[in-house]
Write an enzyme that holds these catalytic residues in place. Structure first.
Site, mmCIF file in Angstrom:
data_model
loop_
_atom_site.group_PDB
_atom_site.id
_atom_site.type_symbol
_atom_site.label_atom_id
_atom_site.label_comp_id
_atom_site.label_asym_id
_atom_site.label_seq_id
_atom_site.Cartn_x
_atom_site.Cartn_y
_atom_site.Cartn_z
ATOM 1 N N GLU A 160 0.827 -1.210 0.000
ATOM 2 C CA GLU A 160 0.000 0.000 0.000
ATOM 3 C C GLU A 160 0.864 1.264 0.000
ATOM 4 O O GLU A 160 0.639 2.191 -0.775
ATOM 5 C CB GLU A 160 -0.925 -0.008 1.219
ATOM 6 C CG GLU A 160 -1.921 1.130 1.237
ATOM 7 C CD GLU A 160 -2.974 1.004 0.153
ATOM 8 O OE1 GLU A 160 -3.709 0.014 0.137
ATOM 9 O OE2 GLU A 160 -3.046 1.906 -0.692
ATOM 10 N N ASP B 154 1.161 3.920 -3.079
ATOM 11 C CA ASP B 154 0.662 5.282 -2.863
ATOM 12 C C ASP B 154 1.754 6.314 -3.113
ATOM 13 O O ASP B 154 1.523 7.313 -3.801
ATOM 14 C CB ASP B 154 0.172 5.453 -1.411
ATOM 15 C CG ASP B 154 -1.131 4.724 -1.133
ATOM 16 O OD1 ASP B 154 -1.703 4.145 -2.076
ATOM 17 O OD2 ASP B 154 -1.566 4.723 0.033
ATOM 18 N N SER C 110 -7.271 1.665 -4.237
ATOM 19 C CA SER C 110 -6.100 2.124 -3.486
ATOM 20 C C SER C 110 -5.174 2.906 -4.397
ATOM 21 O O SER C 110 -4.455 3.783 -3.941
ATOM 22 C CB SER C 110 -5.309 0.927 -2.972
ATOM 23 O OG SER C 110 -5.744 0.560 -1.721
#
Ligand SMILES: *[C@@H]1O[C@H](CO)[C@@H](O)[C@H](O)[C@H]1NC(C)=O
Ligand SMILES: *[C@@H]1O[C@H](CO)[C@@H](O)[C@H](O)[C@H]1NC(C)=O
Ligand SMILES: *[C@@H]1O[C@H](CO)[C@@H](O)[C@H](O)[C@H]1NC(C)=O
Ligand SMILES: *[C@@H]1O[C@H](CO)[C@@H](O)[C@H](O)[C@H]1NC(C)=O
Ligand SMILES: *[C@@H]1O[C@H](CO)[C@@H](O)[C@H](O)[C@H]1NC(C)=O
Ligand SMILES: *[C@@H]1O[C@H](CO)[C@@H](O)[C@H](O)[C@H]1NC(C)=O
Ligand SMILES: *[C@@H]1O[C@H](CO)[C@@H](O)[C@H](O)[C@H]1NC(C)=O
Length: 644
Positions: A293, A297, A560
């Site tokens: 993640e 990101d 995401s």
């Protein structure tokens, strides 16, 4: 005479739906209750630290206050409030505090036992099981959770007299809703699949010329959404933050390997780490569950935003992790007083770690844009907890902060595994296929901008199969994100909140959608709250992102990824506005719904879940799977630059 009755074990969805104004009783969600094993009754002399959250004043007008400064046609557009104006407007009224204190005094708790920090909406005192069970007409037991955490002394429901019922948001301790769990378990799934996993040393610079019909890379997003590669230097007052939970950690090696491939001038650049509630980063376990993640990101937010410094809002300690409330309390010391220790891990606690009120409250200035790629299950929390948190997002909007959150990747359920739809009888999210849809949180809060997912018609529809060999070069367009993955499907989450009603700014769009889709929606009748806040608001590509995770170039799917992309665009527009002497954009939804032509409508595909292979369908205009559509940077920029 007690007004509130425990209906704990009989919660139905209808109860949740009716509870949009004031509750007529206090209960915990049945999910929380089923997670805990009730043991022996707690002895009367067991000590309890009691927190009473007094209702904020003027909060019912907060939504219209936010619209007044974020509706592009309002004369007050962009007149954001200062933090102290926000505090003054919503602090509980002195007379309400006095009434609650009077009730406590009449119940045997004199005011000298009660503490309250200035401006905070919470009263605290030390009590015992015997005293509190008498005051709240309830019973306290010892509970152990399914992972053998605890034991914990708590009650499941309680009664308040009518004289104070409307003045109190909640009283704790009750049962914790979110017990400590490993990170990743409740996160919007950013799925890594492996057909194209290659060691970075095998990757040549030729990858910089990615085939954007099959893969998503920074250059593809620039091309498809018209995002400029060259942007003005970061304005000193511009800021952009990305939320991560404890343990989830970006690796410098991964960022550099990614930048080397796609954005060589960024090699060596790192996010600025803002540690909140411990802000635990770790390098002991370089595994996908912890690195995916954050790597994804920051690789995309940094690549798209160029030289804009990006803040890593790292929330939670090694032991108790952290949550969104812990971040919000770091922005707002008064909200710190409203944190519910039974749900927001806090010191002191049976375990080490937890939120430290002496060091963690109101210590961080919120960045202009906050990207959150995590989602929870709306149904896991009591409505009053959700409202309290949603009001904090509202207050951030009042202060000019844009909160961008992922809608989720599991369509109308809250996890890829079967059995996460809402059982209408118990209200628990443990039901299978033909049952009620289960909305995602915080996407279901009307004061955030929720980002759904899309994919190109030429991208793969099965994460275990390679993309089609010869993709056509014409007629390529965005459709709702939906791919087969293992035994199930991932698809853009979307639908309607069971707690929040349709906000004014989207009422027209939602009404048109329900009318346009009335025949199809009739087949889903009773499975969603047609009067609820519809989400997502917008969408962006969610398919086949190339990311470097744990030294490997991998393909990643999910909202995401869409979320930091959309958040980057808002941050870049803020930067341009600040350079032009304007204020940041703040809460963008009213502007986007009023000028939907700045988004590219996505009108094909559907999400799925709870036995509906076609649940909400994308169609012309706003829909509950891709919202208003995907960004057109230049149109969005022109619109926001035209506003005061
Ligand atoms: C907020 O409510 C209080 C009463 O609780 C009132 O006196 C005050 O004027 C209100 N403030 C605003 C900004 O509306
Ligand atoms: C306390 O609650 C129970 C139900 O849980 C109710 O039967 C009883 O009347 C209540 N006692 C008082 C004093 O209100
Ligand atoms: C940045 O914001 C502060 C506080 O609002 C303001 O005083 C300052 O002039 C701004 N800086 C620039 C370069 O605009
Ligand atoms: C994990 O990666 C970090 C660098 O990101 C490295 O310093 C560390 O040694 C690695 N840990 C293990 C256990 O391999
Ligand atoms: C909380 O912060 C205070 C002040 O720095 C410190 O004295 C205390 O030890 C901290 N508590 C924990 C559990 O870390
Ligand atoms: C779901 O949980 C409720 C209790 O909250 C229980 O009554 C019900 O049997 C469960 N359903 C399934 C399918 O496990
Ligand atoms: C996806 O691809 C895998 C491997 O080719 C295959 O086993 C699976 O059946 C496919 N799933 C669907 C839903 O087509």
């Amino acid at each position: 005479m007690f007004l509130r009755l425990s209906l704990l074990f009989f919660l139905t969805l209808a109860d949740a739906l009716q509870s949009t104004s004031t509750e007529s009783y206090r209960r915990l969600s049945s999910t929380a209750v089923t997670r805990w094993q009730r043991g022996a009754r707690a002895a009367d002399d067991t000590p309890l630290r009691v927190h009473i959250a007094v209702a904020q004043s003027n909060i019912s007008q907060a939504g219209s206050a936010l619209l007044a400064i974020s509706d592009p046609d309002s004369p007050y557009y962009g007149r954001h409030w200062t933090p102290s104006e926000v505090v003054r407007a919503f602090a509980p009224a002195a007379k309400d505090i006095a009434s609650v204190m009077k009730w406590l005094a009449n119940s045997g708790i004199p005011s000298k036992r009660v503490s309250r920090s200035h401006g905070a909406d919470q009263l605290r005192f030390d009590s015992t099981v015997g005293e509190l069970s008498r005051i709240l007409n309830t019973t306290y037991y010892h509970y152990t959770d399914v992972n053998n955490q605890g034991p914990q002394v708590a009650c499941e429901a309680y009664h308040l007299p009518p004289s104070v019922a409307s003045l109190i948001d909640y009283v704790t301790p009750t049962l914790p809703h979110v017990s400590g769990r490993l990170p990743g378990q409740r996160r919007t799934r950013a799925r890594v699949d492996t057909p194209y996993v290659r060691r970075t040393r095998d990757v040549t610079s030729s990858l910089a010329a990615v085939d954007c019909r099959k893969y998503t890379a920074p250059s593809c997003l620039r091309e498809i959404y018209g995002i400029p590669a060259e942007t003005p230097a970061p304005h000193p007052n511009n800021s952009f933050g990305v939320f991560q939970l404890a343990w989830v950690t970006w690796r410098p090696e991964d960022l550099d390997a990614f930048f080397k491939l796609f954005q060589p001038e960024l090699v060596g650049r790192r996010p600025l780490v803002e540690r909140i509630d411990g802000g635990y980063l770790q390098y002991d376990y370089n595994v996908t569950a912890f690195n995916l993640e954050a790597d994804l990101d920051f690789e995309y937010a940094m690549a798209l935003s160029g030289s804009q410094p990006i803040v890593n809002l790292q929330v939670g300690d090694k032991f108790r992790l952290g949550n969104i409330n812990n971040m919000l309390a770091a922005f707002d010391k008064y909200y710190c007083g409203a944190l519910d220790p039974s749900m927001d891990p806090m010191f002191p606690d049976p375990l080490p770690g937890g939120y430290n009120k002496s060091t963690d409250c109101g210590t961080v200035a919120p960045p202009n844009v906050i990207s959150i790629s995590y989602s929870y299950n709306e149904n896991d929390f009591p409505p009053e907890y959700l409202r309290r948190q949603c009001n904090e997002f509202l207050k951030l909007g009042l202060m000019g902060v844009t909160v961008v959150v992922s809608s989720g990747d599991t369509g109308t359920k809250t996890s890829p595994i079967p059995g996460t739809c809402i059982d209408p009888a118990s209200g628990s999210p443990n039901a299978t296929d033909s049952d009620r849809f289960s909305p995602q949180w915080p996407a279901a809060c009307p004061w955030v901008t929720a980002v759904g997912g899309t994919q190109l018609t030429t991208q793969t529809t099965n994460t275990s199969s390679p993309p089609p060999a010869a993709a056509p070069s014409t007629g390529v367009h965005e459709t709702a994100f939906r791919v087969a993955s293992g035994d199930s499907f991932l698809s853009s989450s979307g639908g309607f909140s069971n707690v929040f009603s349709t906000p004014a700014y989207q009422l027209g769009a939602v009404t048109k959608y329900k009318h346009r889709e009335r025949h199809h929606l009739a087949t889903l009748a009773g499975r969603f709250n047609g009067r609820g806040r519809g989400y997502p608001d917008v969408a962006a590509l969610a398919s086949t992102y190339l990311a470097v995770v744990d030294d490997k170039l991998t393909t990643v799917y999910g909202t995401s990824a869409s979320t930091p992309v959309f958040a980057s665009i808002i941050s870049m527009i803020n930067n341009e506005r600040l350079h032009a002497g304007k204020r940041r954009v703040g809460f963008v939804n009213p502007t986007l719904y009023a000028h939907a032509n700045v988004l590219k409508d996505v009108a094909s595909g559907a999400n799925e879940g709870c036995g509906a292979s076609e649940a909400f369908r994308a169609s012309a205009g706003w829909d509950a799977v891709t919202g208003l559509g995907s960004p057109d940077y230049e149109r969005m920029r022109r619109l926001f630059m035209s506003l005061p």
